[in-house]
Design an enzyme around this catalytic site. Structure first.
Site, PDB file in Angstrom:
ATOM      1  N   ASP A  55      88.809 -30.610  20.163  1.00 54.57           N
ATOM      2  CA  ASP A  55      89.110 -31.903  19.552  1.00 54.57           C
ATOM      3  C   ASP A  55      88.260 -32.122  18.291  1.00 54.57           C
ATOM      4  OD1 ASP A  55      86.851 -32.132  21.166  1.00 54.57           O
ATOM      5  OD2 ASP A  55      87.145 -34.265  21.520  1.00 54.57           O
ATOM      6  N   HIS A  56      87.442 -31.126  17.924  1.00 53.41           N
ATOM      7  CA  HIS A  56      86.676 -31.212  16.687  1.00 53.41           C
ATOM      8  C   HIS A  56      87.003 -30.084  15.707  1.00 53.41           C
ATOM      9  CE1 HIS A  56      83.943 -34.491  18.000  1.00 53.41           C
ATOM     10  NE2 HIS A  56      84.378 -34.084  19.177  1.00 53.41           N
ATOM     11  N   HIS A  84      74.679 -31.823  23.431  1.00 55.76           N
ATOM     12  CA  HIS A  84      76.123 -31.755  23.723  1.00 55.76           C
ATOM     13  C   HIS A  84      76.599 -30.360  24.128  1.00 55.76           C
ATOM     14  CE1 HIS A  84      80.143 -33.191  23.951  1.00 55.76           C
ATOM     15  NE2 HIS A  84      80.573 -32.345  23.043  1.00 55.76           N
ATOM     16  N   GLU A 107      79.829 -41.269  17.750  1.00 58.81           N
ATOM     17  CA  GLU A 107      80.757 -41.200  18.872  1.00 58.81           C
ATOM     18  C   GLU A 107      80.415 -42.323  19.847  1.00 58.81           C
ATOM     19  OE1 GLU A 107      80.419 -39.642  22.440  1.00 58.81           O
ATOM     20  OE2 GLU A 107      78.730 -38.275  22.176  1.00 58.81           O
TER      21      GLU A 107
END
Lengths: 641, 692
Positions: free
Chosen positions: A78-79, A163, A209
């Protein structure tokens, strides 16, 4: 000048992160992700919204003029998922920046995704293996904290984000304006990664985010124990554990956890990785060990933590083999591929266990399993699977919680915050907290909206040597505070400076003496003076003719009554307050004496004062105090009333 | 009122200075400088001169292998002949070795140094001497990779020295300082010059080796950086390490200060086979280049011809790629010699310390052996070998482009991990490791760092193989082979001494400077003899060892004012109409080497309200007009002369109250007892004067 942020993805949702930021004439694309929940055109950001995107179309490079660089924060689809599409299909040829691990691992993720889409779902491919390879060739790898000069005016820098391996927050500076795009980050360390780290930066904007905009999480350890307990119970009952994960990140973290547990509990049950993919991924993790947590980093020379001892390759034929086992299978969220295949076989048995990540995109089987406890799942209109197995949801997540977001924003104290990558209602709550608790402007735009915020600019003035030198030394000034008893300290280094704007020349800052030199002028002072009588009444005292006596008396009184941050200095022969100078005038006629006072000269003492205009307020205050002077303060109070 | 002046920062010097403490001696002994800028003293590199170790005898039991007559030592041998020109073992200093530091560094008070910048692992070897000094409190910046490699090198040095002591016994260390004058005087000239220097001044530089504890303490004081990571010292200096290509982690330095931007260029290699290349683009546009690459002094080619041989138009890239292919040829030659020796049943001893060479030779030699079908083991013997090799495969960010590509295709950066797995390469911490004894096979290829041939496993292996004419010894250039090999005579082994690139060759200096575009370049004096072909767009300074060079002011300081603050200022147009002025208001923020103005956070009591600087002189006519505009009437008394003998015009004011205005050349005095009137008169005066 303004900073314009066009949200092409992850606006009030999770998926296809993509923000295009224009600062002082430079345009940067942060992340180029895809949405896992859609199969139509909505899976990619709508690149045609990028301002001026087709200006270069005639020369065959539609986006080259529109975008100065692309920055990818980490290897999650998704990045990074739309990047090969954007470079190879849309034709962007400019620079792309990502960290070393992201550059090394992104192709694995992209290739895995491509295979799932094309080979298993039989879809028309959006990009080929060659596209991925060609795309990655354009990528410039960066290390953390390096200040990279993209061009003369644009500077970028990566900061550790936790992350996943190689995840980074990116700082970008153009001229005097600077922003930070966080990507996904984690403010607490986990098994294999450290916590996000950042310098105190001067920022106009932070784009953060907000996956867990309202959640506050406690320690991870109890939840890790729950996971291990669930796995252990399943395998001791002879069951099989399916852990659907993406090839990278969560798989390694859980594997370190299991290896550790296997070692401690002396378990012999096999742990499998589906396909060769994840084993190869471990190879990358071994080389990139300096991007992991402190603990793992320190031990690499004796034992590399990613040298898993219990892990073996899995073959398709083993799906229905008897006996307990643990299987890591891609993709996560069971959106298709091998994990779906295994799911079909294992879900009907109540002995088995399926673990699910903390977050599953809507539309995936993982999402269906999470919402309620379905006993049957329809795969398509012809097939359905009975679900009798146990479901364990992993509640630890590599995202920061709400406290972490607030902490980061408080630490950075930017002028503005934009929230992306979260769920709309929760983001609104967080936005409210940021505005009310931190007093920082905050926005939560939806996809395809543009947020404009003002940017910082500096006037750059050439400082003269004398001014620069005086700037090097603190010039402290202490004033009695008017409000309290404390001392007020001011640093007057700059107040001697004069900013000079001359036509067609750079602005200059110089000291005032230098200004006169430059202009060829001499200073002209303006002073005030006044010689006035102070009524002292008819007192008999041997000291009344002594100037020293009166000065001491006046100075004591002034110190008492002039409270407003003034320090009264009592010198031999005069009293001084700033430039105000007071002495006892014994002359019969003084040139500073204006008023014809009819008061009896024998009952008065003349005070001769001079001062500069800048101190006129305090001067007149002193004069009025002095005029009301009474030997006996009590009487004075009475007369005032 | 009370003013308090504090001088907290020492940065008041208007000039910058540079002092070269040592020119060093090649790759293993980098140069050492002190630079003073903005009042801060920056020390570049703290190396050790390990080549000086050669004056010591290797461990004493070596002498058992030597001829009876050679078995002498300093204390006993009274008949040492001074006229012997050929060196042999008995000429050497027979004592526990001491280490030669930069002597001029001892002349500086350690507590006056503010910043230490370490450019390479070699530039770090003397650091523990400095950090253990009383009063030392400087900030030390080192790249992460250099810190790690420097640590390993220092640990290996300490452990080799310990091993020496174990063999030698706990005899007291004899520094050259501790030696009697007669003893020193009796040394052969070559040794004497190493021990004493040209006029005896080097004697002060000898030190006994630091301890493992000193090394640890030293490393705790080090702050590590990535390449291109900006760090800010004291709000004033922005310091950045820029890859130099000389070794993994080695760097040049870019320093930005309010006084100018400086690039420190030390030995740099444009294209490397292992380390990240010389990143000269990041050094562009600095005001001053402090050029400290002294490799030209050790290079073979003639200075002048080397400098001018290449046309300046040649691109750096093409010059550099010629170098790297030459370097590859050299490595290939070493490999072919090694294979030849092995074929003849001899062993190959490679006591090379340069990590890059070790890593590349490991790969190349094993490939060459495979190619010629020779199955002989390769050993790497060093107390830090295992850690060194493990480290080199987890730092892709610090390596050259080709090695980085390996990461992206999922291969290890260097092949040695695979060689170990295939049991082609064996790694041992020491020569007496039981595993080594079990495993040992000859012929073999042995890597064992210590190029001075005085410490560590190389001593034992040389003794073993020096009489074997089939064996091969590979030496680096830059060591006096005759002296180094003197204890191992008679030497039957083949000796291959190779010179490898260790810096910028002279033909690249001009093209490089053309790209970097500095204003000033400071070259070593030794480069004075070379002339530039064309007139240079920069000026050139020359420095020499132990002399202080004053560096002219490089740039004017700048004050940054935020736009929103600047727009709040009230500008005044002067009678010189093209000039607008305003008084600067705000608080000064010094950070990241910049002076910035920020709006005042807390308002000081606003007691001052008027401008404080006026100039010009008011004429009585314009003043009267200005007064009447403000409802004030007065009469001019005419010129009078005041007490000091100056001309004074006097204006008497009658309405609305009495006042007197005396206008002098440099001062106007307003006398009145009416506050309101005083204010209005001031206004009138300011309106006719220029002020700010």
């Amino acid at each position: 000048m303004a900073i314009d942020c066009l949200i092409l993805g992850a606006g009030q949702e999770v998926g296809k992160s993509c923000v295009v930021v224009s600062i002082n004439g430079k345009r940067i694309m942060f992340d180029c992700g895809m949405h896992m929940g859609y199969l139509d055109h909505r899976r990619y950001p709508d690149f045609s919204r990028i301002p001026n995107y087709d200006q270069g179309r005639s020369s065959g490079s539609a986006f080259d003029h529109a975008i100065d660089c692309i920055i990818i924060t980490h290897f999650h689809l998704d990045h990074v998922g739309a990047l090969p599409y954007f470079t190879e299909v849309c034709g962007y040829r400019g620079p792309i920046y990502m960290t070393y691990p992201t550059k090394a691992l992104s192709p694995l993720m992209l290739e895995d995704y491509r295979k799932v889409m094309v080979e298993r779902r039989g879809e028309e491919e959006q990009f080929t293996s060659d596209h991925i390879a060609e795309c990655m060739k354009k990528v410039i790898a960066v290390d953390l904290k390096q200040t990279i000069q993209v061009d003369k005016d644009l500077q970028i820098r990566a900061y550790y984000a936790g992350h996943v391996l190689g995840a980074a927050m990116f700082y970008a500076k153009v001229g005097d304006s600077a922003i930070l795009y966080t990507g996904d980050y984690n403010m607490t360390p986990d098994r294999h990664l450290g916590a996000a780290q950042i310098d105190r930066l001067h920022l106009d904007l932070v784009i953060s985010e907000s996956t867990y905009a309202t959640t506050i999480r406690d320690s991870k350890y109890s939840r890790e124990r729950e996971f291990l307990k669930a796995v252990h119970e399943c395998i001791s009952g002879g069951g099989k554990v399916l852990i659907p994960t993406f090839a990278l990140g969560r798989a390694q973290e859980l594997c370190i956890l299991l290896e550790d547990y296997w070692e401690r509990m002396n378990l012999k049950v096999p742990i499998y990785f589906s396909a060769g993919l994840t084993i190869q991924a471990n190879m990358y993790y071994k080389m990139l060990i300096s991007w992991t947590s402190q603990r793992i980093k320190e031990t690499y020379s004796t034992h590399n933590a990613f040298d898993f001892k219990h892990v073996k390759d899995f073959e398709r034929s083993m799906i229905d083999a008897p006996g307990p086992c643990v299987l890591f299978a891609t993709p996560g969220m069971i959106s298709g591929g091998f994990s779906l295949e295994v799911f079909k076989h294992w879900a009907p048995s109540e002995k088995n266990l399926i673990t699910l990540p903390g977050y599953c995109v809507a539309g995936t089987i993982g999402h269906k399993l999470m919402s309620g406890k379905p006993s049957k799942i329809d795969l398509d209109k012809d097939t359905s699977v009975d679900v009798r197995c146990q479901i364990h949801q992993l509640s630890f997540s590599p995202h920061t919680d709400a406290k972490g977001i607030m902490d980061l924003i408080k630490f950075l104290s930017p002028k503005h915050v934009i929230l992306v990558h979260g769920e709309k209602p929760k983001m609104a709550t967080l936005k409210g907290r940021i505005q009310s608790e931190l007093g920082i402007h905050c926005y939560d735009p939806a996809n395809n909206e543009t947020v404009s915020i003002p940017s910082t600019q500096y006037v750059k003035a050439v400082a003269s040597d004398a001014f620069a030198r005086s700037c090097l030394n603190p010039n402290f000034k202490f004033l009695k505070s008017s409000s309290g008893n404390g001392l007020q300290v001011t640093d007057e280094r700059v107040s001697d400076g004069i900013l000079v704007l001359e036509k067609s020349q750079k602005p200059k800052v110089m000291q005032q003496d230098e200004l006169l030199l430059m202009l060829g002028e001499n200073e002209h002072k303006v002073e005030h003076s006044c010689c006035f009588p102070v009524h002292i009444g008819n007192i008999e005292s041997s000291e009344r003719s002594s100037t020293g006596f009166w000065l001491r008396l006046f100075s004591a009184r002034l110190s008492d009554e002039i409270s407003a941050g003034i320090i009264v200095q009592d010198f031999e022969g005069h009293i001084q307050v700033e430039s105000f100078h007071l002495s006892i005038c014994l002359k019969d006629s003084c040139s500073h004496r204006i008023t014809d006072d009819s008061q009896n000269k024998s009952e008065s003492v003349f005070c001769c004062c001079t001062w500069s205009v800048e101190d006129e307020k305090i001067a007149w205050k002193i004069i009025s105090t002095m005029k009301n002077f009474n030997l006996n303060p009590g009487q004075q109070d009475a007369s005032n009333n | 009122m009370c003013h308090c002046y504090g001088n907290f920062s020492t940065g008041i010097d208007s000039e910058s200075f540079q002092t070269c403490l040592s020119k060093g001696g090649g790759f293993h002994f980098p140069s050492c400088h002190i630079l003073s800028i903005c009042g801060f003293r920056i020390l570049f590199d703290v190396p050790l001169d390990l080549s000086a170790l050669t004056i010591f005898s290797p461990i004493p039991n070596d002498f058992d292998n030597l001829d009876e007559e050679n078995c002498g030592c300093l204390e006993s041998d009274k008949h040492r002949t001074l006229e012997t020109t050929t060196l042999n073992a008995r000429n050497l200093v027979y004592a526990e070795p001491c280490y030669k530091t930069v002597k001029n560094l001892h002349l500086w008070n350690a507590s006056f140094i503010d910043v230490v910048l370490i450019s390479s692992p070699m530039g770090m070897l003397g650091l523990p001497y400095l950090t253990r000094m009383k009063g030392f409190s400087a900030k030390i910046y080192v790249t992460e990779a250099t810190a790690k490699l420097g640590k390993l090198m220092m640990e290996d040095l300490v452990s080799s020295h310990m091993e020496y002591k174990r063999f030698y016994g706990d005899k007291e260390s004899v520094c050259p300082q501790g030696m009697k004058f007669e003893e020193l005087d009796q040394l052969p000239p070559t040794l004497k010059e190493i021990a004493l220097g040209k006029d005896g001044e080097d004697l002060g530089g000898w030190m006994p080796l630091y301890s493992a504890v000193d090394v640890n303490d030293c490393l705790k004081k080090v702050q590590t950086l990535k390449y291109l990571e900006e760090t800010c010292y004291n709000g004033t200096l922005i310091i950045k390490a820029v890859s130099s290509g000389a070794e993994i982690g080695a760097c040049n330095w870019a320093i930005n200060s309010p006084k100018g931007d400086i690039a420190f260029i030390t030995s740099s290699i444009f294209l490397s086979g292992h380390a990240m290349d010389f990143d000269y683009h990041a050094l562009k546009g600095n005001d001053l280049i402090l050029y400290s690459d002294f490799t030209f002094m050790h290079a073979m080619d003639d200075l002048d011809s080397g400098f001018n041989s290449a046309p300046v138009t040649d691109s750096i890239r093409s010059l550099a790629s010629a170098d790297i292919s030459e370097e590859r040829d050299k490595l290939a030659f070493v490999c072919s010699c090694a294979v030849d020796s092995v074929k003849n049943g001899g062993s190959v001893l490679i006591p090379i310390d340069r990590l890059g060479l070790i890593l590349q030779l490991l790969e190349e030699i094993s490939t060459a052996l495979d190619y010629s079908n020779m199955k002989v083991p390769i050993y790497f013997i060093s107390s830090v070998a295992k850690e060194l090799l493990a480290f080199t495969n987890v730092i892709p960010e610090w390596l050259c482009t080709e090695r980085q590509e390996k990461l992206f295709s999922g291969e290890p950066s260097f092949a040695h991990a695979e060689l170990i797995k295939q049991k082609k390469l064996h790694v041992f911490p020491a020569i007496y490791s039981p595993e080594l004894l079990m495993n040992w096979q000859e012929p073999c290829v042995v890597f064992c760092p210590n190029w001075s041939l005085r410490l560590g496993p190389v001593v034992h292996l040389l003794q073993r193989w020096c009489i074997d004419r089939n064996s091969l010894l590979v030496l680096e250039n830059g060591i006096d082979a005759q002296l180094a090999l003197s204890p191992y005579k008679p030497m039957e082994m083949k000796v291959l001494q190779c010179s490898f690139f260790s810096g910028i060759s002279l033909n690249k200096v001009q093209p490089l400077l053309k790209i970097l575009q500095p204003k000033i370049v400071a070259f070593p004096e030794d480069l004075r003899q070379i002339s530039f072909q064309e007139s240079t767009p920069f000026s050139i300074l020359h420095y020499s060892e132990n002399e202080t060079l004053a560096i002219p002011n490089l740039k004017s300081s700048e004050l940054e004012i935020p736009m929103e603050l600047a727009t709040q200022f009230h500008f005044k147009k002067l009678k010189q109409e093209h000039i607008n002025v305003t008084r600067v208001k705000g608080e000064l923020l010094v950070s990241n080497g910049k002076h910035q103005l920020i709006s005042e956070t807390k308002q000081a009591d606003q007691l001052k309200c008027r401008p404080v600087l006026c100039w010009g002189s008011p004429s009585t006519d314009t003043l009267l007009a200005a007064l009447s505009e403000r409802g004030i009437s007065g009469t001019v008394e005419g010129d009078t002369v005041d007490l000091e003998g100056e001309n004074v015009s006097v204006v008497h004011v009658h309405e609305p109250n009495r006042a007197c205005i005396k206008i002098g050349v440099a001062i106007t005095v307003v006398t009145t007892a009416d506050e309101d009137l005083a204010g209005r008169i001031s206004d009138a005066i300011y309106s006719v004067l220029d002020n700010a």
